[in-house]
Motif scaffolding. Sequence first.
Motif, short mmCIF file in Angstrom:
data_model
loop_
_atom_site.label_atom_id
_atom_site.label_comp_id
_atom_site.label_asym_id
_atom_site.label_seq_id
_atom_site.Cartn_x
_atom_site.Cartn_y
_atom_site.Cartn_z
N VAL A 116 0.85 -1.19 0.00
CA VAL A 116 0.00 0.00 0.00
C VAL A 116 0.88 1.24 0.00
O VAL A 116 1.92 1.28 0.67
N LEU A 123 -3.38 0.73 -3.71
CA LEU A 123 -3.03 -0.67 -3.55
C LEU A 123 -2.20 -1.06 -4.77
O LEU A 123 -2.57 -0.74 -5.90
N THR A 139 -7.41 3.22 -2.90
CA THR A 139 -7.86 2.78 -1.57
C THR A 139 -8.62 3.94 -0.92
O THR A 139 -8.89 4.96 -1.55
N PRO A 143 -4.02 4.50 3.54
CA PRO A 143 -4.02 3.06 3.78
C PRO A 143 -2.86 2.66 4.67
O PRO A 143 -1.75 3.17 4.53
N HIS A 145 -2.43 -1.06 6.38
CA HIS A 145 -1.98 -2.44 6.20
C HIS A 145 -2.79 -3.13 5.13
O HIS A 145 -3.93 -2.77 4.85
N VAL A 146 -2.17 -4.16 4.55
CA VAL A 146 -2.82 -5.00 3.54
C VAL A 146 -2.61 -6.45 3.92
O VAL A 146 -1.51 -6.84 4.36
N VAL A 157 -7.62 -4.03 2.86
CA VAL A 157 -6.79 -2.88 3.19
C VAL A 157 -7.49 -2.04 4.24
O VAL A 157 -8.66 -1.66 4.06
N ASN A 159 -7.92 1.55 6.01
CA ASN A 159 -7.73 2.95 5.65
C ASN A 159 -7.84 3.79 6.93
O ASN A 159 -8.95 4.09 7.38
#
Length: 393
Positions: A116, A123, A139, A143, A145-146, A157, A159
């Motif tokens: 991200v 993304l 996203t 953002p 974490h993914v 993801v 946000n």
Amino acid sequence: MFVRHGSLRRPLFLTVLVMTTAFSLTACGQNSPVADSAASSGATAAAQSDESAATDEGKESQGPTAIEGTVWVANEDGDSLSGIDAATGAVVTTVSGIESPHNVQVSPDGGTVWAVSGHANALVALDAATYELLGTAPTGASPAHVVVSPDGEQVLVTNSGDDTLSVYDAASLELRATLDLSAGPHGLRPTPDGTAVVVANTTAGTVDVVDTDTYEVTATIPVGDSPPQVAVAPDGRYAYVSLVGSSSVVKVDLVEKRVTGSVSVPSPPVQLYLTEDGTRLLSADQGTEDAPGSTVSVIDPGAMTVEATIPAGSGPHGVVIEPTGQRAWVTNLYDDTVSVIDLSTDETITTVPVGKKPNGVSYSPEPPAPGPATTSISVPNYATGAEGDHAEH
């Protein structure tokens, strides 16, 4: 809206790479077969004795299990990703052009590297074999974490700028759903069966449990002050949550929806990671820029006690463990390095320089593929300029 470069569906690259290195990890091998099972009944005792000796000898001669694969690191202030050869500790590629990548995650099949871009609200999908850009998608704001679902079909993801969760189709990058979460969603992990994802909400001091079929929040559980990340037990019953505000890690019963245990660590912790068997929990004790931590705590998740404290670099932030539980990699936010930890001895065995301010880290079982030492990609900027930055977790 999404931008796609090539196809996200590809055959899994299976490359066998056997390497013996100076810092290969020591581990117990599997038992070797015993011989002479056709001994006569009159010599049973002697045969059993010989069998035991042969087994012991086999254990000693088989040697350590080789560690292979690729470790991907998000260098947030370096606007790049680093790919580290897990067998040698060498940085084999640097992919630049991702503005402020806070987090990175490898797909279950090892074929795609997801990241991200916090500043571009994007993304990003990379081909793990060629280091080429596969596609991007917008996203929500900032953002953080993914993660990828265990079946590899969904990408999720958090946000942190607008308190939402975005859910994408992994093959097409099309947005499946956007749902509201508690304030400050940051780290998240799916349950092993993929039916739910647990999200740490730094501002709200809670974790949200999200049903990945209905895209609904099924529970919101108070956990404590400023939780940046979670880890989920192999049976899906418990989650472990790091708390920056109290320099501790708590254990949460996801069925009873309450905190059931707590343990203090030396400095405010950020990321957590469980061994695959669920018997050891690593906490990256980052601290702050003014008072950086320098340890990784090894926690017994059953007893919720610290069983070892391992020296690392300055500001340990991200942590990942390869599936056999022999080796871990920890990003050190304040000295731009990755610590490689031998979990059989609980020692840092080498330190790898990477890009500036390394944050997220992810392990792929696929060895590094032949490719350029450096490459640059172009990621669209989906940000409007009105979003705020996420917290440094």
